[in-house]
Design an enzyme around this catalytic site. Structure first.
Site, PDB file in Angstrom:
ATOM      1  N   TYR A   1       0.843  -1.196   0.000  1.00 33.63           N
ATOM      2  CA  TYR A   1       0.000   0.000   0.000  1.00 33.63           C
ATOM      3  C   TYR A   1       0.882   1.251   0.000  1.00 33.63           C
ATOM      4  CZ  TYR A   1      -3.816  -3.183   1.182  1.00 33.63           C
ATOM      5  OH  TYR A   1      -4.735  -4.209   1.165  1.00 33.63           O
TER       6      TYR A   1
ATOM      7  N   CYS B   1      -6.307  -5.578  -7.156  1.00 29.31           N
ATOM      8  CA  CYS B   1      -5.981  -5.091  -5.815  1.00 29.31           C
ATOM      9  C   CYS B   1      -5.531  -6.223  -4.897  1.00 29.31           C
ATOM     10  CB  CYS B   1      -7.162  -4.342  -5.216  1.00 29.31           C
ATOM     11  SG  CYS B   1      -8.696  -5.286  -5.167  1.00 29.31           S
TER      12      CYS B   1
END
Length: 243
Positions: A170, A201
């Site tokens: 992230y 993702c």
């Protein structure tokens, strides 16, 4: 050739991981499958790779005239595919409740949400090829609600740059999207990703290598990472989210 080399490197890195160790953690620690911010992403991280899913962005206030849908079977359970005339709008796992997803989309479609005939056969085949190990990226058109200037859209564009068989953190994605202090916002954008798997993702993990949140649960995220690393020839066990 480049894709084959990258996939080969990822599988070699996985073979060195201790049995039972989280694949994402092992890959991040070894560095072989990690895409660090300092190295950047293919094509500079500035947009989807050549041949990858192309986006048609529109404001949240713009309503689609009609939507069509169908389901496709997968090792992760039934996947709902929903599309507008501009492209794929939504991919939903069964744990999200397909009926609830369709009901929520009705407000965006004055023309209704109808079951697709052959119109979604192309995207469905791409999912079938992906789960059979014949496809490393999706080339379907996608219809995303946010215009590109929003940070959430920039995050999803950047996530599309993370290669098959690799992971980024992230923190990496925040830096590559131009806001290195917005790590939590990256997590929020990934959590709202309307097109899981197509916009991968699941390849974004925490800085310590642990999995982090995923819409279908951590077991599904782990399954996808293992599948992309080991391939179908290694017979990754089928996982049904929610079981």
């Amino acid at each position: 050739m480049e894709g084959s080399t990258r996939e080969g490197n990822s599988r070699e890195g996985s073979a060195k991981a201790t049995q039972g160790t989280d694949v994402a953690y092992a890959k991040a620690q070894q560095g072989g499958g990690r895409v660090p911010a300092r190295a950047g992403l293919p094509n500079g991280g500035g947009g989807p790779p050549a041949g990858a899913a192309s986006a048609c962005h529109r404001p949240q206030s713009m309503r689609r005239t009609e939507l069509i849908h169908r389901t496709v079977d997968s090792p992760l359970g039934s996947l709902l595919l929903v599309a507008s005339p501009a492209g794929l709008v939504r991919v939903a796992y069964s744990v999200e409740d397909h009926e609830d997803v369709l009901e929520g989309l009705e407000a965006l479609a004055p023309g209704g949400v109808e079951r697709a005939g052959a119109a979604l056969d192309g995207p469905a085949r791409q999912f079938e090829d992906y789960f059979a190990g014949r496809r490393n990226e999706f080339t379907v058109r996608v219809d995303l609600p946010d215009p590109p200037p929003t940070f959430g859209a920039q995050v999803l564009q950047t996530v599309q740059r993370v290669p098959y068989g690799a992971v980024a953190t992230y923190t990496d994605i925040a830096a590559l999207a131009g806001r290195p202090d917005s790590v939590r916002a990256v997590g929020a954008a990934c959590a709202r990703n309307p097109l899981p798997i197509v916009v991968p993702c699941h390849r974004v993990v925490r800085l310590d290598g642990s999995l982090g949140h995923y819409v279908a649960g951590p077991a599904a995220k782990r399954w996808l990472l293992r599948f992309e690393t080991l391939g179908p020839d290694r017979q990754v066990p089928t996982h049904r989210p929610g079981r």
